[in-house]
Scaffold this motif. Structure first.
Motif, mmCIF file in Angstrom:
data_model
loop_
_atom_site.group_PDB
_atom_site.id
_atom_site.type_symbol
_atom_site.label_atom_id
_atom_site.label_comp_id
_atom_site.label_asym_id
_atom_site.label_seq_id
_atom_site.Cartn_x
_atom_site.Cartn_y
_atom_site.Cartn_z
ATOM 1 N N GLN A 265 92.775 1.411 15.809
ATOM 2 C CA GLN A 265 91.608 2.231 15.523
ATOM 3 C C GLN A 265 90.810 2.541 16.786
ATOM 4 N N GLY A 266 90.125 3.676 16.762
ATOM 5 C CA GLY A 266 89.197 4.023 17.825
ATOM 6 C C GLY A 266 87.825 4.270 17.221
ATOM 7 N N LYS A 267 86.806 4.239 18.081
ATOM 8 C CA LYS A 267 85.435 4.392 17.573
ATOM 9 C C LYS A 267 84.772 5.617 18.197
ATOM 10 N N VAL A 268 84.269 6.498 17.338
ATOM 11 C CA VAL A 268 83.564 7.698 17.792
ATOM 12 C C VAL A 268 82.075 7.490 17.530
ATOM 13 N N THR A 269 81.232 7.802 18.501
ATOM 14 C CA THR A 269 79.796 7.699 18.270
ATOM 15 C C THR A 269 79.122 9.039 18.587
ATOM 16 N N VAL A 270 78.386 9.523 17.614
ATOM 17 C CA VAL A 270 77.572 10.717 17.807
ATOM 18 C C VAL A 270 76.185 10.212 18.202
ATOM 19 N N ILE A 271 75.774 10.528 19.417
ATOM 20 C CA ILE A 271 74.527 9.960 19.938
ATOM 21 C C ILE A 271 73.378 10.963 19.825
ATOM 22 N N GLY A 272 72.235 10.439 19.397
ATOM 23 C CA GLY A 272 71.027 11.269 19.367
ATOM 24 C C GLY A 272 71.104 12.430 18.402
ATOM 25 N N ALA A 273 71.517 12.155 17.187
ATOM 26 C CA ALA A 273 71.540 13.210 16.169
ATOM 27 C C ALA A 273 70.220 13.183 15.397
ATOM 28 N N PRO A 274 69.696 14.360 15.034
ATOM 29 C CA PRO A 274 68.435 14.396 14.283
ATOM 30 C C PRO A 274 68.599 13.683 12.941
ATOM 31 N N ASP A 275 67.669 12.782 12.634
ATOM 32 C CA ASP A 275 67.755 11.996 11.404
ATOM 33 C C ASP A 275 67.136 12.789 10.253
ATOM 34 N N VAL A 276 67.836 13.813 9.817
ATOM 35 C CA VAL A 276 67.340 14.670 8.730
ATOM 36 C C VAL A 276 68.436 14.783 7.674
ATOM 37 N N PRO A 277 68.053 15.160 6.431
ATOM 38 C CA PRO A 277 69.080 15.276 5.396
ATOM 39 C C PRO A 277 70.190 16.235 5.838
ATOM 40 N N GLY A 278 71.423 15.842 5.606
ATOM 41 C CA GLY A 278 72.532 16.742 5.894
ATOM 42 C C GLY A 278 73.295 16.445 7.166
ATOM 43 N N THR A 279 72.738 15.609 8.053
ATOM 44 C CA THR A 279 73.433 15.336 9.318
ATOM 45 C C THR A 279 74.755 14.628 9.063
ATOM 46 N N ALA A 280 74.699 13.529 8.302
ATOM 47 C CA ALA A 280 75.928 12.779 8.030
ATOM 48 C C ALA A 280 76.919 13.651 7.261
ATOM 49 N N ALA A 281 76.409 14.401 6.307
ATOM 50 C CA ALA A 281 77.293 15.256 5.506
ATOM 51 C C ALA A 281 78.052 16.207 6.413
ATOM 52 N N ARG A 282 77.345 16.821 7.359
ATOM 53 C CA ARG A 282 77.971 17.805 8.246
ATOM 54 C C ARG A 282 79.011 17.136 9.151
#
Ligand code: ASP
Ligand code: MG
Length: 423
Positions: A265-282
């Protein structure tokens, strides 16, 4: 007369000598009064070699042609094994997946079995002959094209035939003596598991234990097929995988059945994403659209002053490039700051049905990693499993520490590794 299905992995039929040894074993089973259907894998590393060959001709070989190519490996072993058995004065007939009645959908490279019509095998058995079947392959119902069941798929062929023929047991032969409480190459004091449920086996197989094809275990679970995982290099009893209650339920089942590890396995990190509804979904929409299989996900608490958060997830290394490309494509849309990839991670999973009723398992797991000085990067759980992501350099030490902490070490070394591939 009971029927036994015996499946022999690539390391058990790696050369002429091994094939002769397997033939003798089948003959012994036959002489002990059983009907035998034997399922074989390709000899040794044949499948890998064929994949490499195709890779030298094309970076994206057509999937239908790849399946025609790869099924050849199993056909070689099946014919040679039938020839070896005939030396004992016993008639053996070799069958391709198609001839054995293994019908699949048309997902080349990873086809699913939709029907098994084993009349020719039944016919062969009724004449007192041994049936040998090429594993890992079938044929589509609609076009008669040959398909493969995915790498390691011969186990699934064996279980499907055992279910269709009503076999007493499906014996899966490899070069280790059964399922162990951890990989004996990492933990030499690992113990052989004598009996285990399909649910625990599924968790172990899904999280890196390489002993059984995941879909074979799912199939066995659905159809109530008892598996006996054992070595073709010895006559030792191996591991019985079954959901049947033991006759004398005198002993309490162990809390933990084993520790699996996975380096792929590898690990991907999305850094500094706006904490608003829909970010994780997108994020996970675009990754899913590429067909990536996400395992663990962690979203950090957002920093109050910025309202930004980091989202990390793990996935198979082979899918990481696609996932990263998909995420780069929505960087402006989402407005995240950076994308980081780390392939130097490993996953340890502790599995045991007893976790349901025994508190304190996670505390003991984390405590053992702390004592070994190992940092935990991510955690996930199911009802009967606890998994942690650690640095890949720490993985082997982590497995040994956790194995010891749960009292799984045997007093004497039990595991013998005969071949070396683990299959
Ligand atoms: N020969 C195939 C493989 O190596 C199938 C199997 O061994 O089960 O994946
Ligand atoms: Mg193989």
């Amino acid at each position: 007369m009971t029927l036994i299905v015996q499946k022999f992995g690539g390391s058990s039929v790696a050369d002429a000598e091994s094939i002769a040894r397997v033939a003798a074993r089948i003959v012994a089973t036959k002489k002990a009064g059983h009907d035998v259907v034997a399922v074989v894998s390709a000899m040794g590393d044949t499948t890998d070699d064929l994949v490499d060959l195709a890779g030298r001709l094309s970076s994206r070989p057509p999937t239908r042609e790849m399946d025609i190519l790869l099924t050849a490996g199993e056909r070689i072993s099946m014919a040679l094994l039938a020839i070896a058995i005939s030396e004992h004065g016993i008639e053996a007939k070799a069958f391709t997946g198609q001839q054995a009645g293994v019908v699949t959908d048309d997902t080349y490279g990873n086809a699913r079995i939709v029907e098994v019509t084993p009349q020719r095998l039944e016919n062969t058995l009724s004449h007192g002959h041994v049936a040998i079947v090429a594993g890992f392959q079938g044929v589509t119902a609609t076009t008669n094209d040959v398909t493969t069941l995915g790498r390691g798929g011969s186990d699934t062929t064996a279980v499907a035939l055992a279910a269709a023929l009503g076999a007493e047991v499906c014996e899966i032969y490899s070069d280790v003596d059964g399922l162990f409480t951890a990989d004996p190459r990492i933990v030499p004091s690992a113990r052989k598991v004598t009996r285990i449920t399909t649910e625990e086996t599924l968790e172990l197989a899904a999280h890196g234990a390489k002993i059984l094809h995941l879909r074979a275990v799912e199939y066995a679970r659905r159809y109530g097929v008892t598996l006996h995982v054992r070595s073709s290099f010895s006559t030792e009893q191996g591991t019985i995988v079954t959901d049947e209650e033991q006759e004398a339920e005198t002993m309490e089942a162990p809390i933990i059945s084993g520790v699996a590890h996975d380096r792929s396995q590898g690990k991907v990190t999305v850094i500094g994403a706006p904490d608003v509804p829909g970010t994780a979904a997108r994020i996970f929409e675009v990754v899913a659209a590429r067909g990536c299989n996400i395992d663990m996900i962690v979203q950090n608490v957002s920093a109050a002053e910025t309202g930004l958060t980091d989202v990390s997830f793990t996935l198979p290394e082979a899918e990481a490039a696609d996932a990263r490309e998909a995420l780069r494509g929505i960087r402006d849309e989402l407005g995240f700051a950076d994308l980081v990839y780390n392939e130097n991670v490993g996953k340890l999973s502790l599995v045991g049905a007893g976790m349901r009723s025994h508190p304190g398992v996670s505390a003991r797991l984390f405590g053992s990693l702390r004592d070994a000085g190992i940092n935990i990067e991510m955690i996930s759980t199911s009802e009967i499993r606890l998994s942690v992501i650690v640095r890949s350099d720490d993985l082997e030490n982590a497995v040994r520490a956790v194995h010891a902490a749960f009292g799984l070490d045997a007093d004497e070394v039990e595991a013998v590794v005969y071949g070396g591939t683990g299959r």
